[in-house]
Enzyme design. Structure first.
Site, PDB file in Angstrom:
ATOM      1  N   GLY A 150      19.074  11.688 -15.467  1.00 24.97           N
ATOM      2  CA  GLY A 150      18.743  12.260 -14.172  1.00 24.97           C
ATOM      3  C   GLY A 150      19.754  11.845 -13.123  1.00 24.97           C
ATOM      4  O   GLY A 150      20.431  10.821 -13.270  1.00 24.97           O
ATOM      5  N   GLN A 189      22.977  10.364  -4.716  1.00 23.11           N
ATOM      6  CA  GLN A 189      23.856   9.585  -5.603  1.00 23.11           C
ATOM      7  C   GLN A 189      25.272  10.156  -5.674  1.00 23.11           C
ATOM      8  O   GLN A 189      26.170   9.499  -6.191  1.00 23.11           O
ATOM      9  CB  GLN A 189      23.265   9.512  -7.018  1.00 23.11           C
ATOM     10  CG  GLN A 189      21.972   8.710  -7.090  1.00 23.11           C
ATOM     11  CD  GLN A 189      21.449   8.671  -8.503  1.00 23.11           C
ATOM     12  OE1 GLN A 189      20.806   9.605  -8.956  1.00 23.11           O
ATOM     13  NE2 GLN A 189      21.741   7.594  -9.223  1.00 23.11           N
ATOM     14  N   CYS A 206      19.276   3.023 -13.660  1.00 31.47           N
ATOM     15  CA  CYS A 206      19.763   4.022 -12.710  1.00 31.47           C
ATOM     16  C   CYS A 206      21.283   4.069 -12.781  1.00 31.47           C
ATOM     17  O   CYS A 206      21.933   3.031 -12.875  1.00 31.47           O
ATOM     18  CB  CYS A 206      19.311   3.630 -11.294  1.00 31.47           C
ATOM     19  SG  CYS A 206      19.870   4.752 -10.004  1.00 31.47           S
ATOM     20  N   LEU A 207      21.845   5.260 -12.728  1.00 33.08           N
ATOM     21  CA  LEU A 207      23.304   5.402 -12.779  1.00 33.08           C
ATOM     22  C   LEU A 207      23.980   4.725 -11.584  1.00 33.08           C
ATOM     23  O   LEU A 207      25.164   4.412 -11.644  1.00 33.08           O
ATOM     24  CB  LEU A 207      23.693   6.885 -12.825  1.00 33.08           C
ATOM     25  CG  LEU A 207      23.344   7.626 -14.116  1.00 33.08           C
ATOM     26  CD1 LEU A 207      23.731   9.092 -14.004  1.00 33.08           C
ATOM     27  CD2 LEU A 207      24.014   6.984 -15.321  1.00 33.08           C
ATOM     28  N   HIS A 221      11.444   8.972 -10.576  1.00 36.37           N
ATOM     29  CA  HIS A 221      12.670   8.241 -10.220  1.00 36.37           C
ATOM     30  C   HIS A 221      13.570   9.092  -9.319  1.00 36.37           C
ATOM     31  O   HIS A 221      14.043   8.621  -8.283  1.00 36.37           O
ATOM     32  CB  HIS A 221      13.400   7.848 -11.516  1.00 36.37           C
ATOM     33  CG  HIS A 221      14.678   7.091 -11.312  1.00 36.37           C
ATOM     34  ND1 HIS A 221      14.859   5.792 -11.745  1.00 36.37           N
ATOM     35  CD2 HIS A 221      15.857   7.457 -10.736  1.00 36.37           C
ATOM     36  CE1 HIS A 221      16.090   5.397 -11.427  1.00 36.37           C
ATOM     37  NE2 HIS A 221      16.720   6.386 -10.824  1.00 36.37           N
ATOM     38  N   GLU A 222      13.777  10.351  -9.719  1.00 40.88           N
ATOM     39  CA  GLU A 222      14.704  11.199  -8.958  1.00 40.88           C
ATOM     40  C   GLU A 222      14.109  11.599  -7.603  1.00 40.88           C
ATOM     41  O   GLU A 222      14.817  11.651  -6.592  1.00 40.88           O
ATOM     42  CB  GLU A 222      15.105  12.433  -9.765  1.00 40.88           C
ATOM     43  CG  GLU A 222      15.795  12.128 -11.101  1.00 40.88           C
ATOM     44  CD  GLU A 222      16.902  11.093 -11.020  1.00 40.88           C
ATOM     45  OE1 GLU A 222      17.574  10.994  -9.977  1.00 40.88           O
ATOM     46  OE2 GLU A 222      17.087  10.357 -12.005  1.00 40.88           O
ATOM     47  N   HIS A 241      14.554   8.910  -5.157  1.00 35.62           N
ATOM     48  CA  HIS A 241      15.903   8.885  -4.575  1.00 35.62           C
ATOM     49  C   HIS A 241      15.970   9.752  -3.317  1.00 35.62           C
ATOM     50  O   HIS A 241      16.677   9.433  -2.363  1.00 35.62           O
ATOM     51  CB  HIS A 241      16.942   9.415  -5.570  1.00 35.62           C
ATOM     52  CG  HIS A 241      17.542   8.375  -6.468  1.00 35.62           C
ATOM     53  ND1 HIS A 241      18.207   7.260  -5.999  1.00 35.62           N
ATOM     54  CD2 HIS A 241      17.602   8.287  -7.825  1.00 35.62           C
ATOM     55  CE1 HIS A 241      18.630   6.538  -7.028  1.00 35.62           C
ATOM     56  NE2 HIS A 241      18.282   7.136  -8.153  1.00 35.62           N
TER      57      HIS A 241
HETATM   58 CO    CO Z   1      18.591   6.598 -10.083  1.00 37.49          CO
END
Ligand code: CO
Length: 150
Positions: A46, A51, A88-89, A130-131, A134
């Site tokens: 995701g 981000q 998380c990226l 999660h997304e 964000h």
């Molecule tokens: Co994330």
């Protein structure tokens, strides 16, 4: 399509609230294309627009069942609890066990502006939460109940 640099934890933009998308135009399509390419290149499940430095309510998810593009997503129902490993990226090399709903229903718009609904369980529910977090400036660390060695 183009890869976009992924903003890392510590950057203030990750803590800001994103604005709704109002224009379902080529620019949105380009953003979605770039976000998907960036997510796949980073081997993520995701990615949310903040981000890649864009404070708009847009995210992409692929848990291995195909690409989901979500614009202006809202959680409308949730149930159950899951405690599973999450990362998380934007926070490479870190992960922790989080507590999340086991099942969520999300309403959103697709890239054309059409209204859609999806219900996800387990990994998909976690990714959706999660997304969408964000987009509200919330990082998964908020939900970690136990950190793990990466
Ligand atoms: Co994330």
């Amino acid at each position: 399509m183009a890869l976009r640099p992924i903003v890392k934890e510590g950057e203030e933009i990750l803590l800001k609230k994103s604005r709704p998308v109002e224009a379902f135009d080529d620019r949105l399509g380009q953003l979605l294309d770039d976000m998907a390419e960036t997510m796949y290149a980073a081997d993520g499940v995701g990615l949310a627009a903040p981000q890649v430095g864009i404070l708009r309510r847009v995210c992409v998810i692929d848990i291995g069942e195909g690409l989901l593009e979500l614009v202006n997503p809202v959680v409308t129902a949730q149930s159950g609890v899951q405690e599973t490993l999450e990362g998380c990226l934007s926070s490479p090399g870190k992960c922790g066990i989080t507590r999340r709903p086991k099942k969520v229903t999300v309403t959103y718009q697709d890239r054309t502006g059409a209204a859609r609904t999806i219900t996800g369980e387990d990994l998909l529910a976690k990714a959706l939460c999660h997304e969408i977090d964000h987009l509200n400036g919330i990082l998964y660390a908020t939900h970690v109940i136990r950190w793990q060695e990466a």
